[in-house]
Design a protein around this motif. Structure first.
Motif, PDB file in Angstrom:
ATOM      1  N   ARG A 177       0.809  -1.216   0.000  1.00  0.00           N
ATOM      2  CA  ARG A 177       0.000   0.000   0.000  1.00  0.00           C
ATOM      3  C   ARG A 177       0.844   1.268   0.000  1.00  0.00           C
ATOM      4  O   ARG A 177       0.352   2.349  -0.321  1.00  0.00           O
ATOM      5  CB  ARG A 177      -0.948  -0.023   1.207  1.00  0.00           C
ATOM      6  CG  ARG A 177      -1.942  -1.170   1.148  1.00  0.00           C
ATOM      7  CD  ARG A 177      -2.967  -1.075   2.268  1.00  0.00           C
ATOM      8  NE  ARG A 177      -3.866  -2.219   2.230  1.00  0.00           N
ATOM      9  CZ  ARG A 177      -4.916  -2.321   1.450  1.00  0.00           C
ATOM     10  NH1 ARG A 177      -5.191  -1.331   0.618  1.00  0.00           N
ATOM     11  NH2 ARG A 177      -5.693  -3.389   1.480  1.00  0.00           N
ATOM     12  N   THR A 178       2.098   1.175   0.383  1.00  0.00           N
ATOM     13  CA  THR A 178       2.990   2.343   0.350  1.00  0.00           C
ATOM     14  C   THR A 178       3.685   2.481  -0.997  1.00  0.00           C
ATOM     15  O   THR A 178       4.420   3.444  -1.213  1.00  0.00           O
ATOM     16  CB  THR A 178       4.060   2.237   1.456  1.00  0.00           C
ATOM     17  OG1 THR A 178       4.964   1.151   1.152  1.00  0.00           O
ATOM     18  CG2 THR A 178       3.418   1.979   2.809  1.00  0.00           C
ATOM     19  N   GLY A 179       3.465   1.506  -1.895  1.00  0.00           N
ATOM     20  CA  GLY A 179       4.109   1.542  -3.196  1.00  0.00           C
ATOM     21  C   GLY A 179       5.434   0.813  -3.247  1.00  0.00           C
ATOM     22  O   GLY A 179       6.071   0.755  -4.303  1.00  0.00           O
ATOM     23  N   ARG A 180       5.849   0.240  -2.125  1.00  0.00           N
ATOM     24  CA  ARG A 180       7.126  -0.461  -2.091  1.00  0.00           C
ATOM     25  C   ARG A 180       7.012  -1.786  -2.840  1.00  0.00           C
ATOM     26  O   ARG A 180       6.089  -2.557  -2.625  1.00  0.00           O
ATOM     27  CB  ARG A 180       7.550  -0.711  -0.643  1.00  0.00           C
ATOM     28  CG  ARG A 180       8.917  -1.377  -0.485  1.00  0.00           C
ATOM     29  CD  ARG A 180       9.324  -1.413   0.976  1.00  0.00           C
ATOM     30  NE  ARG A 180       8.351  -2.152   1.764  1.00  0.00           N
ATOM     31  CZ  ARG A 180       8.449  -3.449   2.027  1.00  0.00           C
ATOM     32  NH1 ARG A 180       9.469  -4.142   1.553  1.00  0.00           N
ATOM     33  NH2 ARG A 180       7.538  -4.045   2.772  1.00  0.00           N
ATOM     34  N   ALA A 181       7.973  -2.042  -3.730  1.00  0.00           N
ATOM     35  CA  ALA A 181       7.967  -3.269  -4.531  1.00  0.00           C
ATOM     36  C   ALA A 181       8.663  -4.391  -3.769  1.00  0.00           C
ATOM     37  O   ALA A 181       9.738  -4.194  -3.198  1.00  0.00           O
ATOM     38  CB  ALA A 181       8.668  -3.037  -5.857  1.00  0.00           C
ATOM     39  N   GLN A 182       8.037  -5.540  -3.783  1.00  0.00           N
ATOM     40  CA  GLN A 182       8.609  -6.702  -3.107  1.00  0.00           C
ATOM     41  C   GLN A 182       8.545  -7.915  -4.024  1.00  0.00           C
ATOM     42  O   GLN A 182       7.463  -8.352  -4.411  1.00  0.00           O
ATOM     43  CB  GLN A 182       7.849  -6.990  -1.810  1.00  0.00           C
ATOM     44  CG  GLN A 182       8.448  -8.159  -1.019  1.00  0.00           C
ATOM     45  CD  GLN A 182       7.828  -8.283   0.359  1.00  0.00           C
ATOM     46  OE1 GLN A 182       7.317  -7.308   0.895  1.00  0.00           O
ATOM     47  NE2 GLN A 182       7.880  -9.471   0.923  1.00  0.00           N
ATOM     48  N   PRO A 183       9.712  -8.473  -4.409  1.00  0.00           N
ATOM     49  CA  PRO A 183       9.714  -9.679  -5.259  1.00  0.00           C
ATOM     50  C   PRO A 183       9.020 -10.841  -4.549  1.00  0.00           C
ATOM     51  O   PRO A 183       9.145 -11.010  -3.336  1.00  0.00           O
ATOM     52  CB  PRO A 183      11.215  -9.955  -5.465  1.00  0.00           C
ATOM     53  CG  PRO A 183      11.888  -8.651  -5.187  1.00  0.00           C
ATOM     54  CD  PRO A 183      11.066  -7.998  -4.117  1.00  0.00           C
TER      55      PRO A 183
END
Length: 246
Positions: free
Chosen positions: A164-170
């Motif tokens: 929700r914060t826009g942080r990308a996580q593989p």
């Protein structure tokens, strides 16, 4: 050779998986058009009014639009104008008006073709094929899928979720999990049965339904860990679907 395969060989190259958005507020007409298009190997989506047509256009980026001029809430010419502001996507206008005014306005706004109702659905399919040939709008093989907060790279075999914060996580997916996620994400909102998932994602396996359930349970947990819970829904007695907007 069955009739469907026989018809598909006459399509322009690379159009057999193209997506056509059918924007028409007459359900029987839209259903008949979709049946004929799908019978020739094309995929379809239906919009019932102008705002929905633009919403689905922006979401799915169809390869061609069949657009009725007389849509509720926002007419087809206005929808065409909005599409042409940013996109060259082929558009075939459909109209119950036989006069030249609507046709001339539509063509000046950038329509690629114009058909007056009632028309033969086989003629429509021929017009669609002709527009694909003229505009060279055949879609390239899909190499990436973007659905909601998911980015899936089919060539690199990797998937990324954005929280929700826009942080990308593989996403640390197994091969089977990646296949399942890619298939579900390729058609958001469509429910796939367990048999379809096994056939498409584990073709070399004699897996049972409970094996698919196990893979999807692990996939759901990984999506939840990446800040994307609830993307994959269980449809009781039917199968699974990915619904990013819920």
């Amino acid at each position: 050779m069955d009739a469907t395969r026989s018809r598909r060989k006459h399509l322009p190259a690379n159009t057999t998986s193209a997506l056509v958005l059918v924007a028409d507020d007459d359900p029987p007409v839209a259903t008949v058009l979709c049946a004929h298009l799908e019978g020739h190997g094309l995929r379809t989506r239906i919009a019932r009014d102008g705002p929905e047509a633009l919403q689905l256009f922006r979401r799915f980026r169809p390869d061609l639009v069949l657009l009725d001029t007389d849509l509720p809430e926002r007419d087809g010419l206005d929808v065409l104008r909005a599409i042409r502001e940013h996109h060259p996507t082929p558009v075939i206008m459909l109209s119950a008006f036989a006069g030249d005014v609507h046709k001339l306005v539509a063509l000046r706004l950038g329509a690629d073709d114009f058909l007056v109702k009632p028309f033969n659905p086989f003629e429509l399919v021929a017009r669609v094929q002709a527009v694909f040939r003229r505009t060279h709008a055949q879609p390239a093989p899909t190499t990436a899928i973007r659905v909601g907060a998911l980015d899936i790279d089919l060539q690199a075999h990797c998937a990324v979720a954005h929280d929700r914060t826009g942080r990308a996580q593989p996403l640390p997916l197994t091969l089977t999990e990646f296949r399942l996620l890619s298939l579900l994400a390729s058609q958001p909102g469509r429910c796939f049965s367990r048999a379809q998932l096994i056939e498409r994602c584990l073709p070399e396996s004699d897996a049972l339904d409970r094996v698919i359930d196990s893979h999807l349970s692990k996939l759901r947990q990984k999506l939840q860990n990446a800040g994307q819970p609830g993307l994959i829904k269980t449809i009781r007695g039917v199968g699974y679907r990915l619904t990013p907007d819920d």
